[in-house]
Motif scaffolding. Sequence first.
Motif, PDB file in Angstrom:
ATOM      1  N   LEU A 195       0.952  -1.234   0.378  1.00 27.25           N
ATOM      2  CA  LEU A 195      -0.002  -0.001   0.285  1.00 27.25           C
ATOM      3  C   LEU A 195       0.739   1.150   0.022  1.00 27.25           C
ATOM      4  CD1 LEU A 195      -3.446  -0.975   2.395  1.00 27.25           C
ATOM      5  CD2 LEU A 195      -3.391  -0.053   0.419  1.00 27.25           C
ATOM      6  N   ALA A 196       2.171   1.107   0.221  1.00 27.43           N
ATOM      7  CA  ALA A 196       3.659   2.259   0.983  1.00 27.43           C
ATOM      8  C   ALA A 196       3.601   2.911  -1.063  1.00 27.43           C
ATOM      9  CB  ALA A 196       3.928   1.962   1.795  1.00 27.43           C
TER      10      ALA A 196
ATOM     11  N   HIS B  39      10.121   8.594   8.947  1.00 29.98           N
ATOM     12  CA  HIS B  39      11.387   8.727   8.537  1.00 29.98           C
ATOM     13  C   HIS B  39      11.894   8.174   7.456  1.00 29.98           C
ATOM     14  CE1 HIS B  39      10.973  12.956  10.796  1.00 29.98           C
ATOM     15  NE2 HIS B  39      10.222  11.562  11.937  1.00 29.98           N
ATOM     16  N   ARG B  40      12.685   8.572   6.518  1.00 25.06           N
ATOM     17  CA  ARG B  40      13.817   7.794   5.084  1.00 25.06           C
ATOM     18  C   ARG B  40      12.742   6.983   4.614  1.00 25.06           C
ATOM     19  NH1 ARG B  40      18.317   8.257   4.010  1.00 25.06           N
ATOM     20  NH2 ARG B  40      17.888   6.378   2.893  1.00 25.06           N
TER      21      ARG B  40
ATOM     22  N   VAL C  45      11.415   3.584  -0.356  1.00 28.93           N
ATOM     23  CA  VAL C  45      10.266   2.847  -0.940  1.00 28.93           C
ATOM     24  C   VAL C  45      10.627   2.784  -2.348  1.00 28.93           C
ATOM     25  CG1 VAL C  45       7.588   2.984  -1.978  1.00 28.93           C
ATOM     26  CG2 VAL C  45       8.287   2.810   0.552  1.00 28.93           C
ATOM     27  N   LEU C  46      11.066   4.310  -2.577  1.00 31.23           N
ATOM     28  CA  LEU C  46      11.677   4.593  -4.449  1.00 31.23           C
ATOM     29  C   LEU C  46      12.683   3.665  -4.618  1.00 31.23           C
ATOM     30  CD1 LEU C  46      11.376   8.520  -3.503  1.00 31.23           C
ATOM     31  CD2 LEU C  46      10.285   6.854  -5.755  1.00 31.23           C
ATOM     32  N   GLU C  47      13.591   2.763  -3.876  1.00 31.25           N
ATOM     33  CA  GLU C  47      14.533   2.341  -3.593  1.00 31.25           C
ATOM     34  C   GLU C  47      14.173   1.380  -4.075  1.00 31.25           C
ATOM     35  OE1 GLU C  47      18.307   4.543  -1.303  1.00 31.25           O
ATOM     36  OE2 GLU C  47      17.227   2.480  -0.806  1.00 31.25           O
TER      37      GLU C  47
ATOM     38  N   ASP D  14       7.655  -9.278   2.306  1.00 32.29           N
ATOM     39  CA  ASP D  14       8.124  -7.667   1.998  1.00 32.29           C
ATOM     40  C   ASP D  14       8.902  -7.399   3.028  1.00 32.29           C
ATOM     41  OD1 ASP D  14       7.622  -5.148   0.300  1.00 32.29           O
ATOM     42  OD2 ASP D  14       7.114  -4.134   2.419  1.00 32.29           O
ATOM     43  N   GLN D  15      10.507  -6.671   2.336  1.00 33.77           N
ATOM     44  CA  GLN D  15      11.760  -6.427   3.067  1.00 33.77           C
ATOM     45  C   GLN D  15      10.764  -5.257   4.077  1.00 33.77           C
ATOM     46  OE1 GLN D  15      14.801  -5.640   0.956  1.00 33.77           O
ATOM     47  NE2 GLN D  15      15.590  -7.512   0.922  1.00 33.77           N
TER      48      GLN D  15
END
Length: 227
Positions: free
Chosen positions: A6-7, A91-92, A97-99, A64-65
């Motif tokens: 979901l994130a 925070h971060r 997620v982008l990575e 999921d990591q």
Amino acid sequence: MTSIPLAEELLLLAYDDQTGKATGSRIGLDLGMAAAVLVDLALAGRIAYVDGFLTVNDPTPTGDQIADAVLARAAEDEPHTPAQWVQRLRHRLRTRVLEDLIARGVVRDVDETQMEFIHVHRYPTTDPHYEAEIRVRLTKALTSDEIPDERTAALATLLTATRMEPALRLPPDESARAHQRLEEIASGAGFSGGASLEDSIVRPSVALVVATLGRAISAALGAPKPA
């Protein structure tokens, strides 16, 4: 297509496909993504809301990591309230997620230099299929009277809590109806006090987690600015 966390769904909705820039409230997105990780754990039966705290009732990894790192942290740490968890996790989280999305080829990292030394990153979409599937689910939920599945109901509620309705990119004449339908979904799911947990369209255990996280996000963002 296999569902994604979901994130990730919230992030893909919030970022413009072409420019690769985030739209809307950055802190709202970060809080929403933190809540989304916890909602996914609730959907997987790993955490529950008990006596004011989010507690682990099954420490088994989900695969999921990011979610599993949060699960392990929650299992080892003292209990925290939903409000404390969204602040601790935000925070971060977006960077992680982008990575993951970059590694899977869903978005790409465009590193631009401005004023000779300032690096600005954009994340335009490379594989549009994931976001397209998300928007199909949301469109169906917003334009029909069908009961959405638990994940879509939770996503719709997070969009409302984070005030991300503009990310739906609806024409002005459809926005009001969409907002009403989002509230109807939240109410029918028991996320906003509009339905008893026994009548909820999702599992009561999930409804409790989403409801408390939604309230935590709303409290952190404060009262919305007048239109």
